[in-house]
Write a protein that holds these residues in place. Structure first.
Motif, PDB file in Angstrom:
ATOM      1  N   PRO A  84       0.704  -1.024  -0.064  1.00  0.00           N
ATOM      2  CA  PRO A  84      -0.001  -0.150  -0.070  1.00  0.00           C
ATOM      3  C   PRO A  84       0.677   1.206   0.064  1.00  0.00           C
ATOM      4  CG  PRO A  84      -0.967  -1.750   1.495  1.00  0.00           C
ATOM      5  CD  PRO A  84       0.464  -2.145   1.189  1.00  0.00           C
ATOM      6  N   ALA A  85       1.999   1.143   0.727  1.00  0.00           N
ATOM      7  CA  ALA A  85       2.845   2.500   0.666  1.00  0.00           C
ATOM      8  C   ALA A  85       3.265   2.984  -0.855  1.00  0.00           C
ATOM      9  CB  ALA A  85       3.991   2.307   1.426  1.00  0.00           C
ATOM     10  N   LEU A  86       3.505   1.722  -1.350  1.00  0.00           N
ATOM     11  CA  LEU A  86       4.039   1.753  -2.981  1.00  0.00           C
ATOM     12  C   LEU A  86       2.861   2.421  -3.787  1.00  0.00           C
ATOM     13  CD1 LEU A  86       5.836   1.412  -5.415  1.00  0.00           C
ATOM     14  CD2 LEU A  86       4.891  -0.835  -5.738  1.00  0.00           C
TER      15      LEU A  86
ATOM     16  N   LEU B 164       0.326   4.178  -2.786  1.00  0.00           N
ATOM     17  CA  LEU B 164      -0.236   5.558  -2.461  1.00  0.00           C
ATOM     18  C   LEU B 164       0.819   6.433  -3.087  1.00  0.00           C
ATOM     19  CD1 LEU B 164      -1.884   7.642  -0.945  1.00  0.00           C
ATOM     20  CD2 LEU B 164      -0.338   7.162   1.045  1.00  0.00           C
ATOM     21  N   THR B 165       2.098   6.020  -2.978  1.00  0.00           N
ATOM     22  CA  THR B 165       3.098   6.922  -3.330  1.00  0.00           C
ATOM     23  C   THR B 165       3.117   7.150  -5.113  1.00  0.00           C
ATOM     24  OG1 THR B 165       4.988   6.140  -1.971  1.00  0.00           O
ATOM     25  CG2 THR B 165       5.786   7.121  -3.768  1.00  0.00           C
ATOM     26  N   LEU B 166       2.683   5.911  -5.886  1.00  0.00           N
ATOM     27  CA  LEU B 166       2.241   5.783  -7.213  1.00  0.00           C
ATOM     28  C   LEU B 166       1.129   6.816  -7.563  1.00  0.00           C
ATOM     29  CD1 LEU B 166       3.337   4.756  -9.792  1.00  0.00           C
ATOM     30  CD2 LEU B 166       1.698   2.831  -9.392  1.00  0.00           C
ATOM     31  N   VAL B 167       0.030   6.713  -6.890  1.00  0.00           N
ATOM     32  CA  VAL B 167      -0.959   7.339  -7.012  1.00  0.00           C
ATOM     33  C   VAL B 167      -0.698   9.021  -6.849  1.00  0.00           C
ATOM     34  CG1 VAL B 167      -3.338   8.294  -6.292  1.00  0.00           C
ATOM     35  CG2 VAL B 167      -2.745   5.726  -6.757  1.00  0.00           C
ATOM     36  N   ARG B 168       0.022   9.523  -5.736  1.00  0.00           N
ATOM     37  CA  ARG B 168       0.306  10.833  -5.648  1.00  0.00           C
ATOM     38  C   ARG B 168       1.518  11.412  -6.763  1.00  0.00           C
ATOM     39  NH1 ARG B 168       1.636  10.777   0.810  1.00  0.00           N
ATOM     40  NH2 ARG B 168      -0.793  11.077   1.517  1.00  0.00           N
ATOM     41  N   ILE B 169       2.070  10.693  -7.207  1.00  0.00           N
ATOM     42  CA  ILE B 169       2.834  10.981  -8.487  1.00  0.00           C
ATOM     43  C   ILE B 169       2.202  11.091  -9.429  1.00  0.00           C
ATOM     44  CG2 ILE B 169       5.067  10.451  -9.812  1.00  0.00           C
ATOM     45  CD1 ILE B 169       6.102   9.095  -7.362  1.00  0.00           C
ATOM     46  N   VAL B 170       1.311  10.309  -9.818  1.00  0.00           N
ATOM     47  CA  VAL B 170       0.454  10.398 -11.295  1.00  0.00           C
ATOM     48  C   VAL B 170      -0.549  11.649 -10.741  1.00  0.00           C
ATOM     49  CG1 VAL B 170      -1.294   9.080 -12.397  1.00  0.00           C
ATOM     50  CG2 VAL B 170       0.504   7.733 -11.717  1.00  0.00           C
ATOM     51  N   ALA B 171      -0.948  11.700  -9.843  1.00  0.00           N
ATOM     52  CA  ALA B 171      -1.661  13.040  -9.745  1.00  0.00           C
ATOM     53  C   ALA B 171      -0.988  14.139  -9.727  1.00  0.00           C
ATOM     54  CB  ALA B 171      -2.441  13.230  -8.010  1.00  0.00           C
ATOM     55  N   GLU B 172       0.223  14.227  -9.393  1.00  0.00           N
ATOM     56  CA  GLU B 172       1.102  15.470  -9.549  1.00  0.00           C
ATOM     57  C   GLU B 172       1.347  15.849 -11.110  1.00  0.00           C
ATOM     58  OE1 GLU B 172       5.742  16.755  -8.701  1.00  0.00           O
ATOM     59  OE2 GLU B 172       4.599  15.732  -6.822  1.00  0.00           O
TER      60      GLU B 172
END
Length: 150
Positions: A114-116, A118-126
């Motif tokens: 899940p940490a990966l 969340l990080t992946l979704v945040r980067i894609v959102a950015e």
């Protein structure tokens, strides 16, 4: 305007390494349509070299380039959001080499880590926020130019 985020360099090294275990190297000749708007979004790419145009069909005879992507850029984000359909089309503007990721496998990895995820979704959102800002600027520039002509 901020510099565009690059997916792989934005991921912390251990998460990048986990994601890269799922990568497959692919290439597209110049003028290849990589995907069409409305098609099933079941994968994404990180461009290694070359250039890709994101295109929107505005009439039956006219396609407009809405963004140009190059080395390090994420190609495809619709795999993350229902209904999992491409919003734009993508064409190789030059010969392209890329890492290809199957969405289902990446999403499974994100469930396991899940940490990966969340990080992946945040980067894609950015990345999406930056592209929206860039597109807005281009539209304002085009509208301003168009208004002056009228």
């Amino acid at each position: 305007m901020t510099k565009a985020t690059k997916l792989l360099t934005a991921l912390p090294p251990p998460q990048r390494q986990r994601l890269m275990t799922l990568a497959r190297e692919v290439s597209f000749p110049e003028d290849t349509r990589i995907f069409e708007a409305g098609g099933t979004a079941d994968r994404f790419w990180v461009i290694r070299s070359g250039a890709v145009s994101l295109v929107q069909q505005v009439t039956s005879l006219r396609r407009v380039t809405v963004a140009s992507l190059g080395a390090g850029d994420l190609l495809g984000w619709s795999w993350l959001f229902p209904p999992y359909r491409w919003d734009f089309g993508a064409e190789a503007f030059s010969p392209v080499r890329a890492y290809e990721f199957e969405a289902r496998t990446v999403l499974k990895l994100c469930e396991e880590d899940p940490a990966l995820g969340l990080t992946l979704v945040r980067i894609v959102a950015e990345i999406l926020a930056h592209r929206l800002e860039t597109t807005r600027g281009k539209l304002m520039e085009q509208y301003g130019t168009h208004r002056r002509v009228l």
